[in-house]
Write an enzyme that holds these catalytic residues in place. Structure first.
Site, mmCIF file in Angstrom:
data_model
loop_
_atom_site.group_PDB
_atom_site.id
_atom_site.type_symbol
_atom_site.label_atom_id
_atom_site.label_comp_id
_atom_site.label_asym_id
_atom_site.label_seq_id
_atom_site.Cartn_x
_atom_site.Cartn_y
_atom_site.Cartn_z
ATOM 1 N N ASP A 116 34.418 -98.700 -59.553
ATOM 2 C CA ASP A 116 34.588 -97.332 -59.092
ATOM 3 C C ASP A 116 34.440 -96.410 -60.300
ATOM 4 O O ASP A 116 35.236 -96.470 -61.243
ATOM 5 C CB ASP A 116 35.964 -97.151 -58.431
ATOM 6 N N PHE A 122 43.116 -96.613 -57.775
ATOM 7 C CA PHE A 122 43.360 -95.516 -56.835
ATOM 8 C C PHE A 122 43.830 -96.102 -55.495
ATOM 9 O O PHE A 122 43.234 -97.061 -55.004
ATOM 10 C CB PHE A 122 42.066 -94.725 -56.671
ATOM 11 N N ARG A 173 48.549 -84.835 -65.480
ATOM 12 C CA ARG A 173 47.208 -85.168 -65.976
ATOM 13 C C ARG A 173 46.474 -83.894 -66.399
ATOM 14 O O ARG A 173 46.458 -82.907 -65.668
ATOM 15 C CB ARG A 173 46.339 -85.778 -64.873
ATOM 16 N N TYR A 200 32.277 -85.071 -56.802
ATOM 17 C CA TYR A 200 32.970 -83.772 -56.842
ATOM 18 C C TYR A 200 33.935 -83.619 -58.015
ATOM 19 O O TYR A 200 34.596 -82.605 -58.140
ATOM 20 C CB TYR A 200 33.694 -83.495 -55.513
ATOM 21 N N LYS A 201 34.007 -84.646 -58.886
ATOM 22 C CA LYS A 201 34.892 -84.547 -60.047
ATOM 23 C C LYS A 201 34.080 -84.018 -61.235
ATOM 24 O O LYS A 201 33.672 -82.870 -61.224
ATOM 25 C CB LYS A 201 35.562 -85.901 -60.268
#
Ligand code: PLP
Length: 410
Positions: free
Chosen positions: A196, A123, A370, A221-222
């Site tokens: 991560d 990321f 995605r 939050y995912k």
């Protein structure tokens, strides 16, 4: 059997089907496949936040700090088993990027080395933070090709490399790296590892401890459905905690914060990785999603995730390949997370055309769309709908009517 009948059968046999009812679903026709970016709202998160506003803030005021003060560590202990950690090894605080900075800096200071290794597929925020930490240590960030295997990681290591920092699941390809083997090659050259888990936590069982991981960070939050901007988590293996000092000495990391001492003495436990006052409303909002995940169990979640992505890949192969759409995510279920990335030359307009048809997937530059599968609320019928609508769009050229230039949030 038609595809529709097969989807209906898969949904009928899904042991997690009823969990969808625990989420706020305002539009039942929306095919929401972006839970890897922002998870849905658990109904209980909504009522918890409202009650906190009214009762704890509105009525309790400063007295509510009595139970707010250790909220982060309580939620951390709840999250710990989902990522293969022990109680006392996980804290909830700050943002993923900030936690990365804290732990990477602490690791570099502890090893006294100068360089950090990551991969090109990581990321961007991770790359920027790691680059700044390596430069502050007098060295540089070394980039491996995307989604490296343990041999490639081993080949990049020498006595200058203090830290290997990788995403366990790639935000782009969805590839799942070999955590245990990478930890092993890193440790063989005296290098620490920092994982991560943003695209892994809540989607699959992570064996941080059994795999020999040193440090980890990630978003809530995912797949954990913690809410927009919810505080992130960090993990530091118990035996390392006292030997690491993070660079931001704040009062929440002090061994006795309410002594209001002039000098900083870090706490002996995981609290030494905290900085300042947590965002209580967001912390409360993050609790329900983590509790729900713990209650359902990460193994059944992974089983459904594999079934959903398997189903989606099978359908994509049959309906989309002929239209120039390729699956870039690993086909071996053991080697992928809970998303499938499709490659198409017009990925941006295709993602816009999907949104116009109520299929929410997302675009990742330059050419990927995605599709994130959240086992707690996604259905097999939705996976089928997403493929059918994508096929209609690319076959008809519908997407060509959408702007070709990317803008706004993708
Ligand atoms: C989503 C994500 C982030 C986001 O970091 P923030 O600090 O919350 O903005 C960081 N790293 C990875 C790998 C991610 O997937």
């Amino acid at each position: 059997m038609t595809w529709g009948e097969r989807a209906a059968e898969l949904d009928a046999r899904d042991p997690l089907a009823s969990i969808r009812d625990e989420f706020v679903v305002t539009d039942p026709d929306l095919v929401y496949l972006d839970g890897n970016s922002l998870g849905r709202l658990p109904a209980r998160a909504r009522s918890d936040v409202l009650a906190t506003v009214d009762d704890d803030w509105g009525d309790g005021l400063v007295r509510s700090w009595d139970h707010w003060v250790d909220l982060g560590s309580r939620i951390g202990d709840l999250l710990a088993p989902l990522i293969g950690a022990r109680p006392g090894e996980v804290a909830i605080a700050d943002q993923t990027s900030v936690n990365l900075f804290k732990l990477a800096s602490a690791a570099m200071a502890a090893t006294g080395r100068t360089d950090i290794v990551t991969d090109e597929g990581n990321f961007p925020s991770d790359m920027y933070v790691l680059d700044s930490v390596a430069r502050a240590a007098g060295g540089r960030l070394r980039l491996l090709p995307a989604d490296p295997d343990p041999r490639m990681v081993g080949g990049a290591l020498d006595e200058s490399v203090g830290l290997v920092s990788l995403s366990l699941v790639s935000f782009r390809s969805g590839a799942l790296l070999h955590q245990a083997a990478i930890n092993e090659v890193a440790h063989a050259s005296g290098t620490l590892t920092l994982w991560d888990l943003s695209h892994a936590a809540g989607a699959l069982p992570v064996g941080l401890r059994v795999n020999g991981s040193d440090l980890a960070i990630g978003c809530t939050y995912k797949y954990l459905n913690g809410g927009p901007g919810a505080p992130a988590f960090l993990y530091v293996r118990e035996d390392l905690q006292r030997s690491l000092t993070q660079p931001i000495a704040g009062w929440w990391g002090h061994e006795d914060m309410f002594a209001f001492a002039t000098n900083y003495t870090p706490a002996a436990d995981i609290r030494r990785f905290l900085i300042g006052t947590p965002p209580v409303l967001s912390l409360v909002g993050a609790t329900a999603g983590i509790e729900l995940t713990a209650r359902v169990g990460i193994e059944p979640i992974r089983t459904k995730s594999v079934a959903l992505t398997e189903w989606f890949i099978e359908l994509a192969d049959r309906a989309l390949t002929e239209h120039g759409v390729d699956v870039v995510t690993p086909r071996d279920a053991e080697r992928r997370g809970s998303q499938v990335a499709l490659r198409h030359a017009d990925a941006w307009p295709v993602s816009q055309a999907l949104r116009a048809r109520k299929v929410i997937a997302d675009f990742r530059a330059p050419d990927l769309v995605r599709f994130g599968f959240a086992p707690l609320y996604n259905t097999f019928a939705q996976a089928l709908q997403a493929v059918e609508i994508t096929a209609e769009i690319v076959a008809s050229g519908d997407h060509l009517g959408f702007p070709a230039a990317r803008r706004g949030v993708t």
